[in-house]
Structure formats: C-alpha cells, structure tokens
Design an enzyme around this catalytic site. Sequence first.
Site, mmCIF file in Angstrom:
data_model
loop_
_atom_site.group_PDB
_atom_site.id
_atom_site.type_symbol
_atom_site.label_atom_id
_atom_site.label_comp_id
_atom_site.label_asym_id
_atom_site.label_seq_id
_atom_site.Cartn_x
_atom_site.Cartn_y
_atom_site.Cartn_z
ATOM 1 N N CYS A 258 1.018 -1.327 0.665
ATOM 2 C CA CYS A 258 0.162 -0.011 0.051
ATOM 3 C C CYS A 258 0.876 1.297 0.154
ATOM 4 C CB CYS A 258 -1.024 -0.090 1.041
ATOM 5 S SG CYS A 258 -2.230 1.164 1.353
ATOM 6 N N HIS A 344 -4.057 -5.122 0.154
ATOM 7 C CA HIS A 344 -3.320 -5.701 1.371
ATOM 8 C C HIS A 344 -3.726 -7.391 1.466
ATOM 9 C CE1 HIS A 344 -3.673 -2.075 3.567
ATOM 10 N NE2 HIS A 344 -4.390 -1.465 3.169
ATOM 11 N N GLU A 346 -2.696 -9.306 3.378
ATOM 12 C CA GLU A 346 -3.130 -9.503 5.191
ATOM 13 C C GLU A 346 -4.542 -10.008 5.210
ATOM 14 O OE1 GLU A 346 -3.396 -5.325 5.240
ATOM 15 O OE2 GLU A 346 -2.454 -6.711 4.387
#
Length: 370
Positions: A258, A344, A346
């Site tokens: 990001c 993202h 995660e």
Amino acid sequence: MKYQTRKKALILLADGTIFYGKAVAGKEGSAFGEVCFNTGMTGYQEIFTDPSYFGQLMVTTNAHIGNYGTKKEEVESEGIKIAGLICRNFSYHYSRPDADSSLEEFLNSNNLLAISDVDTRALVSYIRDHGAMNAVITTEVDNLDNLKKKLADFPDMKGLELASKVSTKEPYFFGDENAQFKISALDIGIKKNILRNLASRDCYIKVFPYNASFSELQSFEPDGYFLSNGPGDPEPLNEAIATTKEILKTDKPLFGICLGHQVLALANGISTYKMHHGHRGINHPIKNLLTGKGEITSQNHGFAINREETEAHKNVEITHVHLNDHTVAGIRLKDKPVFSVQYHPEASPGPNDASYLFDEFIENVKNNKN
C-alpha cells in the site's frame, strides 16, 4: 428510546452539498476529514482501526453496521483511526455470541462521532461522481456558517503527511525471538495482521518509527526489510523514501504494501498521484500478470503510482493491475529481490487470495540468506 432521543446531524461537503442524518447515541460535536467510502459487507471494526484510514470520514455502503458487535482481537491498531463514521442503519444490539461489546460502546470508548440514518447510496454516488473531498459531520446543525469557514481552512489530503500521526514512537518487537528470519519493518501505519502474517512464517520482526534511518533498520541485522501500509500522501515522506533508497543498495529482500508500495515507487523515481475517489473495499479484482490468474483483494488507498512512468522504467516491471481501471497494483525490480503491491494481502477484513505474497517474500529471504 435511543432512537427517539438522538440529535439531528448532517454531513457538509466542501462544495457546500449537505446530507442529513441523526447522531448515534448521545455523542455531539463536529468531526472533520476527507470523506470516503468502503464497500465491504463485513469487517467494520478492522476498517475503523486501520491506520491507513487516519483522518478520514468513513461512509459504509453496507446498510447495517454494528449488528455483530465488536471483539478485542479484531483490531488492526491501538484504537479507532477514522475521523468519523457515516452509515445507514446503526445496530445498537448485536447477535454474535463471542462479541465483547456493542459497536456503540466501542465508539464511545474511543470518543468517535458517528451519524446514521443517512442516504448512503446517494452520498456514495455523489462521491463517485464528484470525487473524494473534505467534509464535516456535525450535530451543530444551526452553526453552518462557522462550520463552512472551518471546513474551508481544513487541509487537503493531497500533500498531507500523516504517517507520523500513526507510527510507533519507539521501536518494538513482534513474534518469536528464536524465529528463523529477522525482518526490519518501517512503520508508516502498519496493521497488526501484517505482523501476524510475518510472524506465522517464522519471522521475528523489529518495527521502527516512520522516520527511522537506514542505519537504525540495519542495526537489527535483518534478513529482509518491510515497508508498511499507512495514511496520507506518500510524496512528503522524504525520510522513508531516503531510507528505502539505502535499503535497495543492500540487495536484500524488500516487500512493500500500500503506502509502502508507493514509497518504493518514489524511491525509484516514479511519481504518485491522488485518485478521484480511490479504492476501498474487499472485492477488488486484480490480475497477476506473471501467472495470468485473477485475485479478489482487499484495498484501501486514495493515491496510486504513475503507470506510464512505471512502464518506461528500465528496471521496474508491473506485476499486477487493477481490472476496474487498469491502475498499477504491483511492481518488482528486475535485478533485486524487491517487490510491492498496492492492495492488502493480509486482508483483515477481506479474502485471502493474495496471502501467497508473504510466502514469496519469505522465499526471497531464504534464497538471499543461503
């Protein structure tokens, strides 16, 4: 009873447009920020605590917010990071058995102003047409002239450095100190689930403040480096960009997510720009150009890197693209074990299609260590 006693509230956009609602619970006052929206159906607690959202007024497109309460483990940082919440239907009662508290209690404990009963479909449509802009949410409905003056003076997100507002003040460790790999992470707004993903892959991480020098990161004698997500405009992050340039000279593995992706691009001479209304949600389609496979991803960003400059760069390869607007979603360096993505992997919230990126980073670390 709460519904009957709630105060009138409104959203005043920078261009003068007004949307009406009601204050959630008894909270009063005003909150300023850039108004944006997230299309996720779930994961509101993770979204509200994501440091990347610092300074933003969050519009949730899902019609019901708060219906499953909150849970202590489902936070991405210490406390709420959004500037305020705008939703359609706010649920004061929750039905999830293992929730710790209601969303109302969670918001109150963080002193966050929230308004509901807003026509969020109309508001989101307006943002999509006119772009993300500054706004104020308020219960001071009879004080519009003063609010307009304050809103006019509120700083724009373009050019705004916010990493310092959310970064750790002192270095700290995460994971098992006896883990196989050591990672130095630059915290420009890091999410907890990123650290969990690295730790679960046998990493011991030392997390450094946003302005840490390369020598500080190097002092941990890491096997690899990590650039985190975070809020605001990447261009003012001169210290992080300078540190990244020094990391690149080491030829050690580096992974950016990001805001970290944007910092890596800037360190390679590729510029960034503010998007019309950004990407925020958990169902964004990405194509991996290296494998030809599609991924459904979690995204949260209002800036992107310049595609033309990236394509023209002799040492940078585009690895992922966003299928909705063809913006650059991932890059890698051709001569170093360095890569980054704009989304993202995660998740938290969101799908796990892209979690393989952590495995690729660890594979780079292994190969470099050997």
